[in-house]
Enzyme design. Structure first.
Site, PDB file in Angstrom:
ATOM      1  N   ASN A   1       0.678   2.712  -8.104  1.00 27.24           N
ATOM      2  CA  ASN A   1       1.746   2.795  -7.120  1.00 27.24           C
ATOM      3  C   ASN A   1       1.381   2.181  -5.775  1.00 27.24           C
ATOM      4  OD1 ASN A   1       0.030   4.772  -6.454  1.00 27.24           O
ATOM      5  ND2 ASN A   1       1.544   6.417  -6.318  1.00 27.24           N
ATOM      6  N   CYS A   2       0.178   1.639  -5.659  1.00 28.06           N
ATOM      7  CA  CYS A   2      -0.157   0.948  -4.420  1.00 28.06           C
ATOM      8  C   CYS A   2       0.800  -0.215  -4.157  1.00 28.06           C
ATOM      9  CB  CYS A   2      -1.601   0.449  -4.422  1.00 28.06           C
ATOM     10  SG  CYS A   2      -2.770   1.808  -4.304  1.00 28.06           S
ATOM     11  N   PRO A   3       1.038  -1.051  -5.154  1.00 23.03           N
ATOM     12  CA  PRO A   3       1.970  -2.151  -4.873  1.00 23.03           C
ATOM     13  C   PRO A   3       3.341  -1.647  -4.419  1.00 23.03           C
ATOM     14  CG  PRO A   3       0.746  -2.572  -6.882  1.00 23.03           C
ATOM     15  CD  PRO A   3       0.445  -1.162  -6.489  1.00 23.03           C
TER      16      PRO A   3
END
Lengths: 188, 188, 188, 188, 188, 188, 188, 188, 188, 188
Positions: free
Chosen positions: I47-49
C-alpha cells in the site's frame, strides 16, 4: 581521627628475644592477662635503653600486678639479641623484646613514622581480653615515666574489677574511688 | 591507624566560659604559647570535677611554665557557666571551659565516642606552633594525674629549647639529659 | 613481570654507617661512578657476614675499577654501627653499610620479602648514569660469589666504553670481544 | 617492583627444537627435576651462539646434577632448527631450543624488551616443584658465565637437601656450610 | 567488525633485510608510491617460500606499475637474512623482507594469530597516500596467487587516475571500464 | 584490528529473493555445505550487475564444487525482486539475493560503510561448519574476479580434505601440493 | 526537599531525665500512645525555659488527651537534671527531658543546626503507630504557643478516630467537622 | 533530613489568578515584603475552601502587617479562576491563587505527595529577603488555624526588627520579650 | 517517553530522486517553507504506492499552501529512481523521494523498526523554522488519509499566522477560530 | 527517538469522573476492548471543550465499534467533576474524564510539557491487548478531527481481524483492501 581506646589489638605475627631464645609473639599472647606494650624508636639508640631499664627496674611490680611487659622496635629479633647482650641497661630486661621489621605492630598501634621506618614512644595498657584501655604517645625526644604507666595499669585493673566505681583524678592504688550515682550529678 | 604526634591542630570554632564571660576559641588561640588541652566526658558528671580541680590546683605551675590549660566537653558554654557556678570543684577553674556541641574538637583530636556523643579522657600537650607533642587517652573510667602532664610539658619544653639533647626515662625538670652522639650508639 | 634492566634507580633517602660516621645516601650518590649495590637479609645473621667479608676482601679491585660498593639491609644505621663493631667479618668493610628501615630501597630494587620485612640476596651493577645494567637475586639460603659480580662489572664497563663490541660468554677482563657486523649474522 | 624468587613458573605453551624433532614444552616440563632456563635475544646473532656453546660445553655437568637446560628466544622453532643446522656453536646443543614467538615466556620471566620484541639475557634456576630460586638478568651486551650458573644450581640443590644449613659466600660444591643457630647470631 | 579499507596504515617501526643490508622501515616508506604488503606465517616454513618466489617472479611487473613489494613475518631481520641466504626460493627476492618480532605490523593489519605469535596470509594494496584499498586474508593453509594481486593493483591504479570510471567484474588492464551515470541506474 | 579468519559467522536473520520466492536466510543456511558470500554496494547501480553476472556465469562450477553463492546488499528483498526482473545481468542469477536493510550482515562481516549505509565489495569463503576461511574486501570502485574466488574455494576444500598438505602459491585444482615435514624446514 | 509527614520516626537511643531518674528512651517509647516531641536549642538559655514552662502548664491537658510530651535538646541528661533542679521554670516539667548529645534525634527530625550543634525549635505530633502527623519548625528567635500544639493534637486524634471526616480550618475540639462526599466537590 | 528554616526560596515560575487576572509569580515576588505561602491539596475539595476563607477573613490583618498571602495548589490557574467563581468561600479571597501544575513549588517547599500529585497542608512565613523563617506542615486531614500563622508572622517581624530580643513562649504582639544576656544563663 | 512536538529536525544528509535527478537533501531543505515529511516502509511494496499516489493527487493543494512534500524510505535513491520508473502510482510523484539507507531520518523522527530496518508510517508537519508541529505514526498495516494531513497543515499555518487564535476541534480552512481570553475560561 | 507503536501501555493509577462518580482507572481498564485515549491540555480552557464535544458527538459510533473513549488532562478528578458540571460542551461527555495530576499518563504516552505541567494534544488507538496501534500528537494550538480518529480505529480493527490484508491510503470502512502477495511487489 579515630582512636584505639576500647578496640581489640589487631592480629599480628612477630618474633621476640626472650629468656635467651627467639619466640613467636601474636595478638593471642596479649590475651589472658594484662599487658603493657611499650614501643621504642630503635635498638642501640640514646634514651631507649634508659626506658628499657626503667621498665626492668619496675618489672617485679608489673609481675605482681599480673601484667606482662613487651618492648617493641622495628628492629629484627637478631638485633634485639645483640642489644640485650651489649647494652648494660637493656641487659636487665627479663621481658620479651619484640622485633617488628614488617611494621605490622607500629602500624596497628598507630605509632609508625613513615619517613623513618621507626616507632614513636607509645605505651598501651591492654586488658586480658586484648582490648586497649590507655594510650600514651610522645614525640621521640620526650621519654616516659614508667611509674605513671603502673598507676594507669592499676587504675584500669581496679575499675575492671569494680565496674560500679570510677577512679578520681590522680588516684593511686589504695586510695578512695567514686561510686557514680544520680545524686552526685551536678553536686561534685 | 595513624596518630596526631607532630601534626598541627585542625581549624575549629568554639565558645568557652572564661573569666565570667563567653569568649570565642579557635586553633589560633593555641598558637604563641604552650597549651594543654584536656578533654572530659561531660559536665556535671562524677570524676570530671576532680580532674578539673586537679588541673586548677596546679594551674599556677602551668602558668609559670607559660602554658594555658583548656578543658573541653561536648556540652554547650551555657552548661559550662552553670557547671562553674554550681560545682565547688569546677568553680576553682580559672582557665577556659570550652563547649564543643558541634563535636569539631572531639573529632579533630580523635577522642569522640560515636555512640555517646561524649569525649574520652584525652590530654594533649601542644607547642607554640600549634603542633601536638604528646597524646594521652584513657577509657573514661580511668582518671589522669595532672602532675604527669606537667612533667611531659616540661620535658617537651626542655627538648624544644635544647634540640641536641633528649630526656631520659622519668626525666624531671632539673635532672640530667642525654646528648645523642655517635659514640653513645650501642653503648648505653 | 617487568624488570629493572636499563631503568634508572628510583629516588630514595637512607643513612649509612661509613668510615666511623653516619652519612646520608640518596640515588644521587649512585651517579658519577659505577656502583655495586648488595642487599643482605639482616645484620647479625648467619651467612651475611661471610658475604660482607667476601666483598671486603675484593674491595680493592672494585675501587681499582672505579666502583663503590653499598651493603644494604632493612636494619637501622645504628644496628649497622654495632654490627661493624661486633662482627669480625663485617668489621673489615670499608664501604657504606646502608640502613633501610623504611623499606624504600628493598621495594625499589624488588627484593623486599613482605612477610619478613627483610631483603632477598640481590646484587645490582649500576652505571655512572644511575642505570641498572645487571640484576642478580637469590633465595636467601643461596649465597653469592663476589668474583662473578666483579666479572659482570668489568664486562659492563668494557661494553660501555666500546659501544660497538659485545662480550662473548664467560668473557673476562683482557679477553677478546666480538664486534657485531652483518657478516657475522648466522655465521657464528 | 616485585620479583620472581620463590614464585612458581606461570603456565605457558611453546614448541622446541630438540633432538632433531619439534616437541611441545609447557610449565609441566619444568617439574620433577631441576631446570635452568636461559633466555637469549635472538637466533643468528653475535654472542648468543657463544653462550649456547658455553652451556653445551657444560651440559654433562648439568645432567650429572640432574638438571635440564632450556635455551629460549622469541624466534620460532623453525628458526631454531635452522640455527642448529647452520651455526657450528649452536649445533653442539643437545638440550631443547625453545621458540617463544608468542612472548609468553619472555613476559612471564620478566625479560621481554617491548620495543624490540626480543629477550634480555636472563638465567633462572628452577627447583623440581617449578619454583624459581635464582634470577640473573643482564643488559644484552653483557654475556654470562655458565660456571656461575652451575655453582648456583648446586648451592640451591644443597640447601634444598639440607634445610638446616646455609651456604656461605662463594660456596662451591664440597665446601663447608653454616648451620644457623641462636649462638651464631651476632657472632660471625 | 570494522575493516581497514580506506584507512591509513598505522605508524610502525621495523627492520628489513633488503639488498644485503639491514634497513629501517616505517609507515613513511609506504607513502609516495603504491605498495603491496604481503604477510607470511614464518620464515623457513613450507609454502611461504613458494609465495615469496611467486612474488619475486612477478617483481618486474610490480616495479613497472610503480609499486614496491614488502614481505612481512614476525621473525627477526636476522632470520630473514639467513632465510634469504639458505632458501633457493627466497633468495630470488629483491624486495624488502620485513621482520616484525614486536607484532606491530601483524596487529595493525589485523593478521596476528594470538596463540601462535605468527601472521595470517594477508595481502594489502596501499595507495601512495598510505591508504589501504584492498584487503585479502587467508587461513594459512590456503596460498595466494600473486597475479590476482597484480590485477587488483592495476584496477586500483586505474580508478585512482580515472575517478569518474569504475572497473567492472574481472576487469584487466586495457579492458573497458564503466562511467557511472544516472541513465545507467537500473539499466545494466 | 582483529579479523574474521577462522571465526564462525554470527547469527543473523534476513530475507532473500530466490527462485521466484521470498525465503528466510540465517547463519544456519551457511552450514552443511560450502558457501560463498558476496557483498555488493547496492541494487540498480553500475558495476554490481556485472559482478552478479560474473558469479552467475560461473554458478555451475560453484555448484559442482558443492558450494552455494549468496549475493548481499543493504536493499530490501522487494528491491531484489525488482532488480532481478529489470536487470538483464542480474536476471541470470539463480542463487539467493539476500536483502540486509537491518545491516546485520554488513556489520557482522565488517563491510558496512557508516556514512552511506551500503556494503563494501567483500567476498567470503565459508566452510560447512560456518567458519570463514578467506576474506577479500575492496574499495567499491575496484571490482572482483570470480575465478579467483573459485580458486580459493577449491584450495580451501582441498586442504580441508587433506589436513596434512598445504597448497603452494597460485595452486590450482589438480596441481601438486606440499606435505609439511620437519625435513622441509629451512630447505625450500 | 522531602518531608516527614506520614513517615515513621527513625530508630534512636537516648537517655532522659524523668521523674528524678535517668531512663532510656527509644522510638519504641513513641508507640502505643500519642506523643508530642518538642525540640529546644539548649538547656540554660533564654526562652527555652518559658517554652518548657508553657508545656508544663498544659501538661494536664496533654495527659487527658492521652499524649506524652518529650522535651529534647542536644545537651546530656546530666545537664537536664541540673537544669531541672536549678531553673524554676523547667523545674515544673513532669515529662521526660531527653538528652541528644549524639544528635540522632535532631538529625532524624530535620532540626539540626550544623554550625551550632543545637536544635531548631521543632514540634512534632506523632500518632500511636509512631507516624508523624504534624511538623512545625521555627527559627530559634521565634517561640511557639503550646495551645496551638494542643489544638493540632486533638484534630489529629479526631480524624484518626473518624476516618471519614476532616477538620475544617481553625477547628477546635467539639466543633463541627466535614464529611467529604462527592456532592461537596466544587460546592463549598 | 534537613529542613528549610533560614534557606532562601528556590527559583520558580508559576501563574496565579489574582484580582480577576492571570499574573506571573516567581521567587522575586516573595522579596521586598513579608510573605505567607499557604499550600492546599486541591481546588474544589472539602476543607480547602474553609482554609482559604479563614485566610480571607484575616487578610486585612496580614495586609496591615505588610505581608502578602499566597494560596498554592497543583491545579492550573484556569481551575483557580473557576474555583474563585464557583466557591462562595474561595470567592472571598483577594490574594493570589497560585497554580503549580509543574510541581515546582510543592517540591521546592517539601510538601509534594508523590502518589497523588497534590500538596500537603504547608504554611511558610518568609521574610523580605525571601528567607523562610517558619515551617508548618500537616497531614491533609488536619486543617490549620490562620490566627496562629498571624502570631508567628508578628513574632518573626518583631525579632527581625529587634535583633537583641527573643520572643518567649506564646508571645503575642505587644507582650514583653526577653533580651538574652549572660546573667540570664541558667537563671530562668 | 518524550516526543518531537516543537523540537527542531536534527541534522541529516540524504540523497533524493527528484525531477529525474539525484539531489542532496539535508535539514536545511526543510527550512524557509512548510514541509510535510511522509515515511513509508519500503519501495515496491503493497500500500505504499497508494499512499504516494494519494499524496501526488493532492500535491497541487500542498503547493498552493506553500508546502513541499518529502517521501522517505530506507531504500537507496537508486531504488527510488527505479520505483518511480516502474510503478504507475509512484510515477505520478513530482516531489522528492528521499533514500535513507543510513537510517538517519528514520531514527531522528522515531519511526525506525529495529528488527526490519524499515520505517513506520509516520507523517510530520514542519514549519518554516524546521520545527515539528504535528506527529502521526501508524502501525504499518494502517494507511493514512492525506486530506487529514492537509487539514493539519492548514490549521498549523493558520495559528502560526494568527498567534492569538486557536483552531477548535475539526476546524477546516475558512471556518471560525477561537480567540483565547480570560472570559472564556470555564465558559465553553 | 523511539516511539510507542506496538508497545504495551505502561502501568498507571488514576481517578476519573465518570457517570457522576469517581472511579479508579489503570492500564487494566484498557484491555479487553479497543480504547481511544485523548489527551487535552487542561480543563476550563479554550478549544479543549470543543474537542471533548466533538468526541461526545461521535461517542455512539465509537461504542458501536466496541471502543471506549478516555479524556485525560493533568487536572484532578475534582476539577473534572466541576468542568463537567459547568461546561455545556464537556457536560455532553458520557465517557471517563481521567485526572492525571501525578503526570504518570502524560509521561507514559510522551505528551508531557515539562515547563507547563500540561499535556499535548495526543490521541492513541489501543487494541484489546493494551498495545498502541496509532499515535497522533499536535502542538496545542492545533485541534484534532475525531472523524479521522474513527477512521483509524476502524482500519486498525479491520487489519486486526484480517491479518493477510492491508488498508490502502484513505481507506474507509467498507472500501476494498489489498492482500499483499509476491506478485504485487513492484507492480502497484
Amino acid at each position: 581521627m579515630s582512636n584505639l581506646i576500647n578496640t581489640a589489638v589487631q592480629p599480628f605475627k612477630a618474633t621476640a628475644f626472650y629468656d635467651g631464645k627467639f619466640i613467636p609473639v601474636t595478638e593471642e599472647n596479649l590475651k589472658g592477662q594484662w599487658s603493657v606494650v611499650i614501643f621504642m624508636p630503635a635498638a642501640f639508640t640514646f634514651n631507649c635503653p634508659t626506658e628499657v631499664e626503667d621498665a626492668a627496674d619496675h618489672y617485679a611490680e608489673f609481675q605482681k600486678a599480673g601484667a606482662e611487659v613487651y618492648i617493641v622496635t622495628t628492629d629484627t629479633h637478631f638485633s634485639h639479641k645483640v642489644w640485650h647482650e651489649t647494652s648494660p641497661a637493656v641487659g636487665k630486661a627479663k621481658f620479651p623484646l619484640v622485633g617488628d621489621p614488617t611494621h605490622q605492630l607500629t602500624r596497628a598501634f598507630g605509632v609508625h613514622i613513615e619517613e623513618e621506618g621507626l616507632a614513636l614512644r607509645g605505651t598501651f595498657v591492654i586488658n586480658p581480653e586484648g582490648v586497649i584501655k590507655t594510650v600514651e604517645i610522645h614525640d621521640n625526644a620526650i621519654a616516659r615515666d614508667v611509674t605513671e604507666t603502673l598507676r594507669k595499669l592499676k587504675a584500669a585493673q581496679y575499675v575492671a574489677e569494680h565496674p560500679n566505681e570510677v577512679c578520681p583524678a590522680k588516684w593511686k592504688e589504695g586510695e578512695q574511688t567514686l561510686a557514680p550515682s544520680l545524686d552526685l550529678v551536678g553536686k561534685i
